[in-house]
Design a protein around this motif. Sequence first.
Motif, PDB file in Angstrom:
ATOM      1  N   LEU A  72       0.846  -1.313   0.078  1.00  0.00           N
ATOM      2  CA  LEU A  72      -0.170  -0.275  -0.030  1.00  0.00           C
ATOM      3  C   LEU A  72       1.015   1.090   0.037  1.00  0.00           C
ATOM      4  O   LEU A  72       1.747   1.403   0.785  1.00  0.00           O
ATOM      5  N   ASN A  73       0.668   2.302  -0.764  1.00  0.00           N
ATOM      6  CA  ASN A  73       1.172   3.399  -0.974  1.00  0.00           C
ATOM      7  C   ASN A  73       0.330   4.535  -1.119  1.00  0.00           C
ATOM      8  O   ASN A  73      -0.798   4.610  -1.875  1.00  0.00           O
ATOM      9  N   VAL A  74       0.186   5.532  -0.155  1.00  0.00           N
ATOM     10  CA  VAL A  74      -1.011   6.518   0.178  1.00  0.00           C
ATOM     11  C   VAL A  74      -0.095   7.865  -0.231  1.00  0.00           C
ATOM     12  O   VAL A  74       0.943   8.060   0.575  1.00  0.00           O
ATOM     13  N   LEU A  75      -0.225   8.494  -1.472  1.00  0.00           N
ATOM     14  CA  LEU A  75       0.800   9.751  -1.624  1.00  0.00           C
ATOM     15  C   LEU A  75      -0.025  10.860  -1.884  1.00  0.00           C
ATOM     16  O   LEU A  75      -1.226  10.711  -2.334  1.00  0.00           O
ATOM     17  N   ALA A  76       0.780  11.983  -1.488  1.00  0.00           N
ATOM     18  CA  ALA A  76       0.085  13.348  -1.706  1.00  0.00           C
ATOM     19  C   ALA A  76       0.218  14.073  -3.060  1.00  0.00           C
ATOM     20  O   ALA A  76       1.506  13.943  -3.438  1.00  0.00           O
ATOM     21  N   GLN A  77      -0.701  14.551  -3.495  1.00  0.00           N
ATOM     22  CA  GLN A  77      -0.557  15.347  -4.748  1.00  0.00           C
ATOM     23  C   GLN A  77      -0.348  16.631  -4.481  1.00  0.00           C
ATOM     24  O   GLN A  77      -1.244  17.356  -3.903  1.00  0.00           O
ATOM     25  N   GLU A  78       0.887  17.253  -4.591  1.00  0.00           N
ATOM     26  CA  GLU A  78       1.182  18.494  -4.257  1.00  0.00           C
ATOM     27  C   GLU A  78       1.704  19.630  -5.387  1.00  0.00           C
ATOM     28  O   GLU A  78       2.518  19.150  -6.113  1.00  0.00           O
ATOM     29  N   LEU A  79       1.303  20.678  -5.077  1.00  0.00           N
ATOM     30  CA  LEU A  79       1.877  21.861  -6.468  1.00  0.00           C
ATOM     31  C   LEU A  79       3.304  21.703  -6.279  1.00  0.00           C
ATOM     32  O   LEU A  79       3.934  22.283  -7.210  1.00  0.00           O
ATOM     33  N   THR A  80       3.997  21.467  -5.295  1.00  0.00           N
ATOM     34  CA  THR A  80       5.420  21.610  -5.105  1.00  0.00           C
ATOM     35  C   THR A  80       6.153  20.606  -5.854  1.00  0.00           C
ATOM     36  O   THR A  80       7.289  20.393  -5.953  1.00  0.00           O
ATOM     37  N   ASP A  81       5.494  19.395  -6.345  1.00  0.00           N
ATOM     38  CA  ASP A  81       6.002  18.321  -6.760  1.00  0.00           C
ATOM     39  C   ASP A  81       6.290  18.626  -8.354  1.00  0.00           C
ATOM     40  O   ASP A  81       5.264  18.448  -9.048  1.00  0.00           O
ATOM     41  N   LEU A  82       7.572  18.841  -8.751  1.00  0.00           N
ATOM     42  CA  LEU A  82       7.785  19.330  -9.994  1.00  0.00           C
ATOM     43  C   LEU A  82       8.906  18.607 -10.596  1.00  0.00           C
ATOM     44  O   LEU A  82       9.580  17.856  -9.766  1.00  0.00           O
ATOM     45  N   PRO A  83       9.166  18.483 -11.776  1.00  0.00           N
ATOM     46  CA  PRO A  83      10.398  18.018 -12.557  1.00  0.00           C
ATOM     47  C   PRO A  83      11.645  18.542 -12.027  1.00  0.00           C
ATOM     48  O   PRO A  83      11.699  19.726 -11.737  1.00  0.00           O
ATOM     49  N   ASP A  84      12.570  17.829 -11.977  1.00  0.00           N
ATOM     50  CA  ASP A  84      14.005  18.003 -11.640  1.00  0.00           C
ATOM     51  C   ASP A  84      14.310  19.350 -12.509  1.00  0.00           C
ATOM     52  O   ASP A  84      14.176  19.510 -13.555  1.00  0.00           O
ATOM     53  N   GLY A  85      14.940  20.477 -11.641  1.00  0.00           N
ATOM     54  CA  GLY A  85      15.343  21.599 -12.326  1.00  0.00           C
ATOM     55  C   GLY A  85      14.420  22.586 -12.628  1.00  0.00           C
ATOM     56  O   GLY A  85      14.688  23.779 -13.124  1.00  0.00           O
ATOM     57  N   VAL A  86      13.261  22.291 -12.262  1.00  0.00           N
ATOM     58  CA  VAL A  86      11.980  23.440 -12.446  1.00  0.00           C
ATOM     59  C   VAL A  86      11.167  24.227 -11.318  1.00  0.00           C
ATOM     60  O   VAL A  86      11.182  23.325 -10.352  1.00  0.00           O
ATOM     61  N   THR A  87      11.361  25.366 -11.343  1.00  0.00           N
ATOM     62  CA  THR A  87      10.413  25.959 -10.210  1.00  0.00           C
ATOM     63  C   THR A  87       9.271  26.809 -10.630  1.00  0.00           C
ATOM     64  O   THR A  87       9.162  26.963 -11.712  1.00  0.00           O
ATOM     65  N   PHE A  88       8.571  26.874  -9.543  1.00  0.00           N
ATOM     66  CA  PHE A  88       7.217  27.720  -9.907  1.00  0.00           C
ATOM     67  C   PHE A  88       6.941  28.477  -8.697  1.00  0.00           C
ATOM     68  O   PHE A  88       7.091  28.099  -7.520  1.00  0.00           O
ATOM     69  N   THR A  89       7.045  29.712  -9.046  1.00  0.00           N
ATOM     70  CA  THR A  89       6.717  30.566  -7.959  1.00  0.00           C
ATOM     71  C   THR A  89       5.327  31.648  -7.895  1.00  0.00           C
ATOM     72  O   THR A  89       5.327  32.367  -7.064  1.00  0.00           O
ATOM     73  N   GLY A  90       4.711  31.255  -8.907  1.00  0.00           N
ATOM     74  CA  GLY A  90       3.416  31.785  -8.939  1.00  0.00           C
ATOM     75  C   GLY A  90       2.429  31.510  -7.845  1.00  0.00           C
ATOM     76  O   GLY A  90       2.814  30.506  -7.060  1.00  0.00           O
ATOM     77  N   GLU A  91       1.086  31.623  -8.187  1.00  0.00           N
ATOM     78  CA  GLU A  91       0.077  31.505  -7.197  1.00  0.00           C
ATOM     79  C   GLU A  91      -0.957  30.434  -8.190  1.00  0.00           C
ATOM     80  O   GLU A  91      -1.338  30.455  -9.164  1.00  0.00           O
ATOM     81  N   ARG A  92      -1.461  29.411  -7.579  1.00  0.00           N
ATOM     82  CA  ARG A  92      -2.336  28.353  -8.007  1.00  0.00           C
ATOM     83  C   ARG A  92      -2.823  27.672  -6.926  1.00  0.00           C
ATOM     84  O   ARG A  92      -2.207  27.094  -6.034  1.00  0.00           O
ATOM     85  N   LYS A  93      -4.205  27.506  -6.750  1.00  0.00           N
ATOM     86  CA  LYS A  93      -4.773  26.555  -5.726  1.00  0.00           C
ATOM     87  C   LYS A  93      -5.240  25.299  -6.119  1.00  0.00           C
ATOM     88  O   LYS A  93      -5.144  24.350  -5.374  1.00  0.00           O
TER      89      LYS A  93
END
Length: 292
Positions: A72-93
Amino acid sequence: MTLLLMAAGSGSRYGKLKQFDDLGPNGEFLMEFAIYDAIQNNFEQIVVITKKENVSFLEEHLSKRLPKSIKLNVLAQELTDLPDGVTFTGERKKPWGTAHAVWTARNVINGPFVVINADDFYGQAAYKKAADFMKADANAYALLGYTLKDTLSEHGSVSRGVCEVDGDNLVSVQERLKLVQKADKIVDEDTNLDFTGDEQASMNFWVCRPSIFDKIESEFRQFLKDDERIANSELYIPLMIQEMLQAKEIEVKCIPSGGDWFGVTYASDKEKAMNSLKEKSDSGKYPAPIWS
């Protein structure tokens, strides 16, 4: 074989988190019937994608009930889970979409897997057909289809992916946003197109391979470069598969599920769902309680 359940939705039309509503005759969640059906067909791993605040609760709930032999794996879907080397500093709900939910599991899935919605009931036959397909074909993807007329709601319009098929090969899935039954036909009030109701519809029951993870990551990187898409769009798993199909990178079979589907889009769908689950338990299709 792995079953991946997407349980990160907000249930805005339903009125609450329908993934954790006790619809079964002994208080079971709807997803527990899917998990039971998968285990009965020799699935060895269950992966649930949910919101961060629900991970501990769901992990504890399921780990107490599932056989110890099941991973069993229970995982969180998070806005901060991004591809390596990619950043996101904007706003999104809102989350990045269903494709991103699947991509969340990239580090825990190593073989063929089924993707479903946690708030839909797909019928026992679908899991057997999916398992047989994964054992017989090492490379192809598949969509388990449902007869369109059997997927409507009595309580309002529904959005469905209507399939175009060539023999048993999936050609495309066209999203129809406001399907309603009118007399002897089904009408999409968004486009005024009508359907017989005998078409195959996608209810998001996909058989996938790990190659999908690279496709999603590639598309996600492009998505994050486009401010308009970031503001207004999501990454959808059917679109990822359709793009791979059209590029001839994969083959996708459309397999009639042979089972009954129901969902709980609206709060008024709840009673019908509860009655159906009780009937299935009373008739012996499921033990009661399901994990007895």
